[in-house]
Design a protein around this motif. Structure first.
Motif, PDB file in Angstrom:
ATOM      1  N   GLU A  73      51.791 -48.671  63.657  1.00 27.42           N
ATOM      2  CA  GLU A  73      52.524 -47.391  63.343  1.00 27.42           C
ATOM      3  C   GLU A  73      53.693 -48.184  62.326  1.00 27.42           C
ATOM      4  N   ILE A  85      51.248 -39.675  58.812  1.00 32.25           N
ATOM      5  CA  ILE A  85      49.851 -39.723  58.338  1.00 32.25           C
ATOM      6  C   ILE A  85      48.945 -38.699  58.849  1.00 32.25           C
ATOM      7  N   SER A  86      47.973 -38.204  58.017  1.00 32.60           N
ATOM      8  CA  SER A  86      46.924 -37.429  58.551  1.00 32.60           C
ATOM      9  C   SER A  86      45.490 -37.945  58.510  1.00 32.60           C
ATOM     10  N   PRO A  87      45.194 -38.568  59.848  1.00 29.96           N
ATOM     11  CA  PRO A  87      43.959 -39.222  59.700  1.00 29.96           C
ATOM     12  C   PRO A  87      42.817 -38.285  59.633  1.00 29.96           C
ATOM     13  N   ALA A 113      49.935 -40.141  64.025  1.00 28.37           N
ATOM     14  CA  ALA A 113      49.972 -39.002  63.027  1.00 28.37           C
ATOM     15  C   ALA A 113      51.547 -38.221  63.454  1.00 28.37           C
ATOM     16  N   ASP A 114      51.618 -38.202  64.672  1.00 26.03           N
ATOM     17  CA  ASP A 114      52.891 -37.388  65.264  1.00 26.03           C
ATOM     18  C   ASP A 114      54.213 -38.272  64.616  1.00 26.03           C
ATOM     19  N   ALA A 164      44.905 -41.969  67.354  1.00 28.23           N
ATOM     20  CA  ALA A 164      45.113 -41.390  66.064  1.00 28.23           C
ATOM     21  C   ALA A 164      46.200 -40.108  66.097  1.00 28.23           C
ATOM     22  N   HIS A 165      46.181 -39.461  67.149  1.00 31.59           N
ATOM     23  CA  HIS A 165      47.205 -38.083  67.152  1.00 31.59           C
ATOM     24  C   HIS A 165      48.400 -38.776  67.382  1.00 31.59           C
ATOM     25  N   ARG A 186      45.488 -29.818  64.449  1.00 26.14           N
ATOM     26  CA  ARG A 186      44.909 -30.706  63.831  1.00 26.14           C
ATOM     27  C   ARG A 186      43.243 -30.438  63.949  1.00 26.14           C
TER      28      ARG A 186
END
Length: 313
Positions: A189, A231-233, A226-227, A222-223, A30
Motif C-alpha cells: 500500500e 487504486i482500482s485493481p 483499493a480502499d 486487493a479491496h 466494485r
C-alpha cells in the motif's frame, strides 16, 4: 411466493460467515451488476434433481467439488453421471495460485475425471490479461513453493519483506496469499501511494472454505488496498466476465445460455457472476461458504437470489 419475494429479517449466524458476507457486501460497488436475476431460489437436494433442465454445468471447486484438500462425499459420482449423460461439465474456479497441471492432478486424486479443456481458471484469465499488456516488471504476491511454471515468461519478482522490491517493479500481480502478511500489505500500500501502478488480481475471492475454516484470499487484500490507496485493481475471475468468456468458448455454441447452470457456494462470486453473464445459477447451502449458516437471510439481505438452492452438490 418465491424466496426472493419473502420479507424476513434473518441474518447469517456463524461469525466467520457473517464477517465474510459483510466484507463482500462492502465492496459491492466494485462488483458487476446482475443482468438476469434468479427466478426464486427453488429448493432441490442435489444436482441429480435438476440435471434435466441444463446441458452445460459450470462447477465451482471449493465448496462444490472439495473443501480444501478433501473431496465432498458423493460429488465425484454425480459429476461422472452428468458426464455419462453427455452433459458438458466444466470446473470454473478462481484458482490462481497453482498451474493448470497441478489442479488436474488434484482433481484426479480426489476422484474426478476432468481433461485440461474441462478446467477454466482465473489464472488462465489473468495470463491472457498479462499477455495483452506491454512488457512490465511485475511484483507478484504468490507462494514460492507453488512455482510459476506458466507465468515464467513474464518478468516477475516475488514480493517479500524487502521494501526495495516494491519500489523497483512497474506493476503488481496478486495470485496467492497463503504466506502474505499485514507487514507485506503495508509495504504494498505504501508503494502504491508513493507511485500508483497497475494491480492485477488473479483471484477475486475474499475468502475460501477450508477444512478448519476460511482462508483469506487475494481479493481481500486487493479491496483493502483499493480502499486505502484509491487504486482500482483489475480483477480476473468470478464474478467478472473474463472467466465466463473463457468458459463459453469451451462449450457447444448451440447450447443456449438458458441451458447453462453455474453451481457454487458463494452469492457474491458464483451466483452474481452467473447473473451478470445471463446464465442460471444454483447455490450450495450446506457445504462451503454457507455451511451451518442462514442462507435465506443472506439471500434476502444481499438481494442476490439464485435460481436453485441445493442442499448439497
Amino acid at each position: 411466493m418465491g424466496l426472493c419475494q419473502r420479507a424476513r429479517g434473518d441474518h447469517v449466524t456463524l461469525s466467520d460467515t457473517a464477517q465474510a458476507f459483510e466484507a463482500y457486501e462492502a465492496v459491492r460497488h466494485r462488483l458487476p451488476q446482475a443482468r438476469k436475476p434468479g427466478r426464486g431460489g427453488e429448493r432441490a437436494e442435489t444436482l441429480d434433481d435438476i440435471a434435466d433442465l441444463y446441458d452445460a454445468f459450470f462447477l465451482d471447486a471449493f465448496g462444490v467439488l472439495n473443501i480444501g484438500e478433501t473431496a465432498i462425499p458423493d460429488v465425484a459420482e454425480r459429476v461422472a453421471s452428468l458426464q455419462a449423460r453427455n452433459k458438458r461439465v466444466l470446473v470454473v474456479s478462481n484458482a490462481a495460485s497453482v498451474p493448470q497441471s497441478a489442479l488436474l492432478e488434484k482433481y484426479q486424486r480426489l476422484g474426478y475425471q476432468f481433461d485440461s479443456d474441462d478446467v477454466v481458471t482465473s489464472r488462465a484469465a489473468l495470463l491472457r490479461g498479462l499477455e495483452d499488456e506491454p512488457h512490465r516488471k511485475w511484483g507478484v504476491m504468490s507462494v514460492r513453493s507453488s512455482g510459476l511454471r506458466d507465468l515464467e515468461r513474464f518478468d516477475l519478482t516475488y514480493l517479500g519483506d524487502d521494501p526495495a522490491a516494491y519500489d523497483a517493479v512497474e506493476g503488481f500481480v496478486l495470485i496467492g496469499s497463503a504466506d502474505w502478511t499485514d507487514a507485506r500489505q503495508t509495504l504494498l500500500e505504501n508503494a502504491l501511494r508513493k507511485q500508483p501502478r497497475p494491480v492485477f488480481v488473479g483471484n477475486p475471492d475474499m475468502v475460501a472454505p477450508r477444512e478448519t475454516g476460511f482462508s483469506t484470499e487475494p481479493g481481500h487484500y486487493a479491496h483493502q488496498l483499493a480502499d486505502r490507496t484509491g487504486i482500482s485493481p483489475d480483477f480476473f475471475g468470478k464474478p467478472f466476465e473474463n472467466i465466463y468468456d473463457r468458459a463459453f468458448r469451451r462449450i457447444d455454441t448451440d447450447i443456449p445460455r438458458a441451458r447453462v447452470l453455474m453451481v457454487g457456494d458463494s452469492l457474491h462470486t458464483d451466483i452474481l457472476g452467473a447473473q451478470h453473464v445471463g446464465i442460471a445459477s444454483a447455490l450450495i447451502s450446506t457445504y462451503g461458504f454457507f455451511a451451518g449458516a442462514d442462507v435465506v437471510g443472506a439471500i434476502e439481505k444481499s438481494g442476490i437470489c439464485p435460481d436453485h438452492i441445493l442442499t448439497r452438490p
